[in-house]
Scaffold this active site. Sequence first.
Site, PDB file in Angstrom:
ATOM      1  N   GLU A 102      -5.229   1.104   2.511  1.00 38.98           N
ATOM      2  CA  GLU A 102      -4.852   0.049   4.073  1.00 38.98           C
ATOM      3  C   GLU A 102      -4.810   0.611   5.250  1.00 38.98           C
ATOM      4  O   GLU A 102      -5.571  -0.164   6.040  1.00 38.98           O
ATOM      5  CB  GLU A 102      -3.324  -0.361   3.539  1.00 38.98           C
ATOM      6  CG  GLU A 102      -3.137  -1.695   4.093  1.00 38.98           C
ATOM      7  CD  GLU A 102      -2.660  -1.363   5.605  1.00 38.98           C
ATOM      8  OE1 GLU A 102      -2.558  -2.354   6.579  1.00 38.98           O
ATOM      9  OE2 GLU A 102      -2.130  -0.159   6.186  1.00 38.98           O
ATOM     10  N   GLU A 103      -4.377   1.864   5.226  1.00 41.67           N
ATOM     11  CA  GLU A 103      -4.349   2.330   6.523  1.00 41.67           C
ATOM     12  C   GLU A 103      -5.392   2.627   7.558  1.00 41.67           C
ATOM     13  O   GLU A 103      -5.588   2.815   8.532  1.00 41.67           O
ATOM     14  CB  GLU A 103      -3.365   3.740   6.671  1.00 41.67           C
ATOM     15  CG  GLU A 103      -2.043   3.694   6.217  1.00 41.67           C
ATOM     16  CD  GLU A 103      -1.101   2.861   7.409  1.00 41.67           C
ATOM     17  OE1 GLU A 103      -1.572   2.740   8.368  1.00 41.67           O
ATOM     18  OE2 GLU A 103       0.250   2.625   7.241  1.00 41.67           O
ATOM     19  N   ASP A 158       4.140  -5.929   3.446  1.00 43.53           N
ATOM     20  CA  ASP A 158       3.985  -4.794   4.276  1.00 43.53           C
ATOM     21  C   ASP A 158       5.170  -4.859   5.255  1.00 43.53           C
ATOM     22  O   ASP A 158       5.887  -5.702   5.214  1.00 43.53           O
ATOM     23  CB  ASP A 158       2.459  -4.908   5.252  1.00 43.53           C
ATOM     24  CG  ASP A 158       2.167  -3.373   5.608  1.00 43.53           C
ATOM     25  OD1 ASP A 158       2.825  -2.539   5.855  1.00 43.53           O
ATOM     26  OD2 ASP A 158       0.788  -3.202   5.512  1.00 43.53           O
ATOM     27  N   ASP A 175       6.548   2.331   5.840  1.00 39.51           N
ATOM     28  CA  ASP A 175       5.387   1.635   6.141  1.00 39.51           C
ATOM     29  C   ASP A 175       4.398   2.257   5.290  1.00 39.51           C
ATOM     30  O   ASP A 175       3.728   3.394   5.662  1.00 39.51           O
ATOM     31  CB  ASP A 175       4.685   1.498   7.545  1.00 39.51           C
ATOM     32  CG  ASP A 175       3.413   0.966   7.611  1.00 39.51           C
ATOM     33  OD1 ASP A 175       3.044   0.292   6.666  1.00 39.51           O
ATOM     34  OD2 ASP A 175       2.652   1.270   8.532  1.00 39.51           O
ATOM     35  N   HIS A 223       1.022  -1.299   0.050  1.00 44.35           N
ATOM     36  CA  HIS A 223       0.121  -0.014  -0.102  1.00 44.35           C
ATOM     37  C   HIS A 223       0.959   1.239   0.021  1.00 44.35           C
ATOM     38  O   HIS A 223       1.926   1.114   0.583  1.00 44.35           O
ATOM     39  CB  HIS A 223      -0.942   0.141   1.265  1.00 44.35           C
ATOM     40  CG  HIS A 223      -0.270   0.285   2.419  1.00 44.35           C
ATOM     41  ND1 HIS A 223       0.007   1.502   3.044  1.00 44.35           N
ATOM     42  CD2 HIS A 223       0.058  -0.667   3.383  1.00 44.35           C
ATOM     43  CE1 HIS A 223       0.467   1.113   4.270  1.00 44.35           C
ATOM     44  NE2 HIS A 223       0.379  -0.267   4.666  1.00 44.35           N
TER      45      HIS A 223
END
Length: 345
Positions: free
Chosen positions: A221-222, A242, A187, A69
């Site tokens: 995604e977050e 990830d 990330d 992501h």
Amino acid sequence: MNFNRDRFLHYLRNLIAIGSPSGYTHKVMKYIEKELTNLGVPYEVTNKGAIVVSFDGENKDYQRTFSAHVDTLGAMVKLIKSNGALSFIPIGGFLMASVEGENCVIETQSGKTFSGTIQSTKPSVHISGSDATDLKRVPENMEIILDEKVFSKADVESLGINVGDFVCIDTRFTVTESGFIKSRYLDDKASAAALLYCIEHIKTYSLTLPHTVNFFISNYEEVGHGATAGIPENTREFIAVDMGAPGLDQNSSEYAVCICAKDSSGPYDYDLRSKLIDICIKEEIPYKVDIYPFYGSDASAALRAGWDVKTALIGPGVFASHGYERTHMESLEATTRLVLNYCCK
């Protein structure tokens, strides 16, 4: 494979440079589309804006999908204060102490940008004394001070800044001579760079694939719903690439690919995890298996949405996750090698 560090850093550096808090990812997705076009790699864009790249393999019915992501943490303007400061609300989960004193950019609806600094409401010990140090770092005690001559709410509004504008926090991207990469948003842009590198490698060397392989670049995604929809229909194995999370009482490492056995959503598929570990052993790829109690991934989201897929979670070890993060080139290389090797098995 010979790992090209400079080519990897080309992707990582460019991804990191583009602000993309969850909900404001159109710029980074356009960059990825441009890179794919330059490589001559076809792609599709889902209705939610994710990017899907597919390489046909011998078995088109049993497909493997890798995700990473590019949406990140960030913030949004919540309130314009009477003195011209901005209250903000976080996007994603991060410690307020980790952003105190950081530079940021406000992205307005009109396309104009304004710089500022995130501070507590009592940023000076010379003024507030112990109240400054004792103040709890929570969103209501934090604000953005604009780099503009503003003294009132009206002054700020005249610039075109409004509630709902996105806030991108300075990444402070650094590569050291010893191979460490320090930055916000490793990330998960480190993993996205790995997937772009793999896409280029498969295209350049016309790799023969036993199964059709898809690369799913996720943009939500977050906030939990990146891979709930839009993944290729014949996906049977979904591998989220990830971050791993080295730290206190963890087995993860900044010098290996991290393979997650279980996170907050439960155990990942045992057989798939075993296959990935076997590849690491046979190909001499450094790896660590770990458990993350406070973690979820796009693989978790796919399962919650009802996809009948086997799932795994792998990725580079990223220290101080959701803060000012750090990893090492050895971990990035190990992750990339594992993805490419599994594509070919």
